[in-house]
Write a protein that holds these residues in place. Sequence first.
Motif, PDB file in Angstrom:
ATOM      1  N   PRO A 159      46.513  49.501  35.347  1.00 21.29           N
ATOM      2  CA  PRO A 159      45.588  50.354  34.601  1.00 21.29           C
ATOM      3  C   PRO A 159      46.226  50.203  33.052  1.00 21.29           C
ATOM      4  CG  PRO A 159      46.089  51.623  36.583  1.00 21.29           C
ATOM      5  CD  PRO A 159      46.919  50.560  36.831  1.00 21.29           C
ATOM      6  N   ARG A 163      43.471  49.549  30.594  1.00 23.47           N
ATOM      7  CA  ARG A 163      42.579  50.510  29.795  1.00 23.47           C
ATOM      8  C   ARG A 163      42.860  50.429  28.503  1.00 23.47           C
ATOM      9  NH1 ARG A 163      38.654  54.169  30.226  1.00 23.47           N
ATOM     10  NH2 ARG A 163      38.285  54.078  27.976  1.00 23.47           N
ATOM     11  N   ILE A 166      39.764  48.077  27.380  1.00 19.38           N
ATOM     12  CA  ILE A 166      38.662  48.891  27.531  1.00 19.38           C
ATOM     13  C   ILE A 166      38.358  49.563  26.238  1.00 19.38           C
ATOM     14  CG2 ILE A 166      37.410  50.698  28.544  1.00 19.38           C
ATOM     15  CD1 ILE A 166      38.714  49.997  31.130  1.00 19.38           C
ATOM     16  N   ASP A 167      39.308  50.284  25.789  1.00 18.02           N
ATOM     17  CA  ASP A 167      39.366  50.842  24.426  1.00 18.02           C
ATOM     18  C   ASP A 167      38.994  50.031  23.237  1.00 18.02           C
ATOM     19  OD1 ASP A 167      39.683  53.317  25.866  1.00 18.02           O
ATOM     20  OD2 ASP A 167      41.749  53.669  25.232  1.00 18.02           O
ATOM     21  N   ILE A 224      36.205  45.879  33.165  1.00 15.08           N
ATOM     22  CA  ILE A 224      36.004  46.476  31.728  1.00 15.08           C
ATOM     23  C   ILE A 224      34.536  46.532  31.498  1.00 15.08           C
ATOM     24  CG2 ILE A 224      36.262  45.505  29.117  1.00 15.08           C
ATOM     25  CD1 ILE A 224      38.848  44.060  29.787  1.00 15.08           C
ATOM     26  N   ALA A 227      33.496  49.778  33.143  1.00 12.84           N
ATOM     27  CA  ALA A 227      34.052  50.941  32.166  1.00 12.84           C
ATOM     28  C   ALA A 227      33.128  51.218  30.884  1.00 12.84           C
ATOM     29  CB  ALA A 227      35.528  50.783  32.022  1.00 12.84           C
ATOM     30  N   GLU A 231      30.970  54.289  29.770  1.00  7.12           N
ATOM     31  CA  GLU A 231      31.387  55.137  28.474  1.00  7.12           C
ATOM     32  C   GLU A 231      30.094  55.015  27.328  1.00  7.12           C
ATOM     33  OE1 GLU A 231      35.460  55.616  27.471  1.00  7.12           O
ATOM     34  OE2 GLU A 231      36.128  54.939  29.611  1.00  7.12           O
ATOM     35  N   ARG A 318      50.896  52.481  26.528  1.00  8.61           N
ATOM     36  CA  ARG A 318      50.296  52.501  27.761  1.00  8.61           C
ATOM     37  C   ARG A 318      50.724  51.519  28.534  1.00  8.61           C
ATOM     38  NH1 ARG A 318      44.060  53.808  26.215  1.00  8.61           N
ATOM     39  NH2 ARG A 318      44.948  52.305  24.608  1.00  8.61           N
TER      40      ARG A 318
END
Length: 376
Positions: A159, A163, A166-167, A224, A227, A231, A318
């Motif tokens: 993750p 993540r 993804i952002d 990705i 997600a 979102e 992260r």
Amino acid sequence: MPDVLDSTPYDALLLLSFGGPEGPDDVVPFLENVTKGRGIPKERLKEVGQHYFLFGGVSPINDQNRALLDALRKDFAGHGLDLPVYWGNRNWAPYLTDTLRELVTDGHRRVLVLATSAYASYSGCRQYRENLADALATLEAEGLELPKVDKLRHYFNHPGFVRPMIDGVLKSLAELPADVRQNAQLAFTTHSIPTAAADTSGPVEEHGEGGSYVKQHLDVARLIVDAVAEETGVADRPWQLVYQSRSGAPHIPWLEPDICDHLEERHAAGAPAVVMVPIGFVSDHMEVLYDLDTEATAKAAELGLPVARSATVGADPRFAAAVRELVLERARGERGEDIRPCALGSLGPSHDLCPVGCCPARAPKPAAAGVDSPYA
């Protein structure tokens, strides 16, 4: 004060990367290191080095590794993990052998290695293991006490790696013009490799068309895509895994399509915009800056196709936290404690020890940190 975290039996972490030139005079010697044994003339290397000369002869990868080192050290200290972090490169200073020698001189005997490559392939895993074996052989010839060296498992589906990407895609979509944002497509990019190398990537049971290399990238891309759909509320956004940075002889098959060819095809098919997502790379190094930000972006401008390029994880906190979790997971496993490896997607956590036949080279060489390591 944070709790003290236990990394025993490990007493050091080694960040192992590719390396890059830090000035114009470094470019050709660096490329000579990269292509050692291939008999490529110096004049040809000067031509290849033009990518670096466009950026003053400086690869960004070294500064990016320094930033990651800083992020790892801050994260470890902030969470009570007393584990020194060193850095060594395959092809430029600080060289791997010199760093391992420093580790030994400093008294370290159990070393974990974090390679700046998240996926299974010869060039992304086994070649690093071969470099480790070469360095250990050099230290052995010098009469030094050798450390036991292990490599952290592939982290493509952790993750803390997924993540941030993804952002990055969400941010890139938001930066596109409003009239093309809704239907913008995603092009997930990674380094092209010979199809023969792809087909034999990963453990023997995973060999076949594309091998682990393609399977792992596709699994991350799907994570990705899902997600981003959740979102943004945009389902069924078109996407594809594409490739970049091919460097081999024209007659040898490599993974395709190339990102520039893909942009042409998507434009011809009526795509309103494309976000390029470099999932195959840990940081915005030269291949990202040139092949995507320069070459592919120029192709898109020529086509009149709006594009954006999302960020790699780099020194994202992260990702640093993910490395800490991977270190502690491996340490617990080495101590014989129960572990619950963290992994997203359908493939599950990767192996700790590369098995025999994993990502083989055309000419077999000793490789450390695997089942067949001569330095167990």
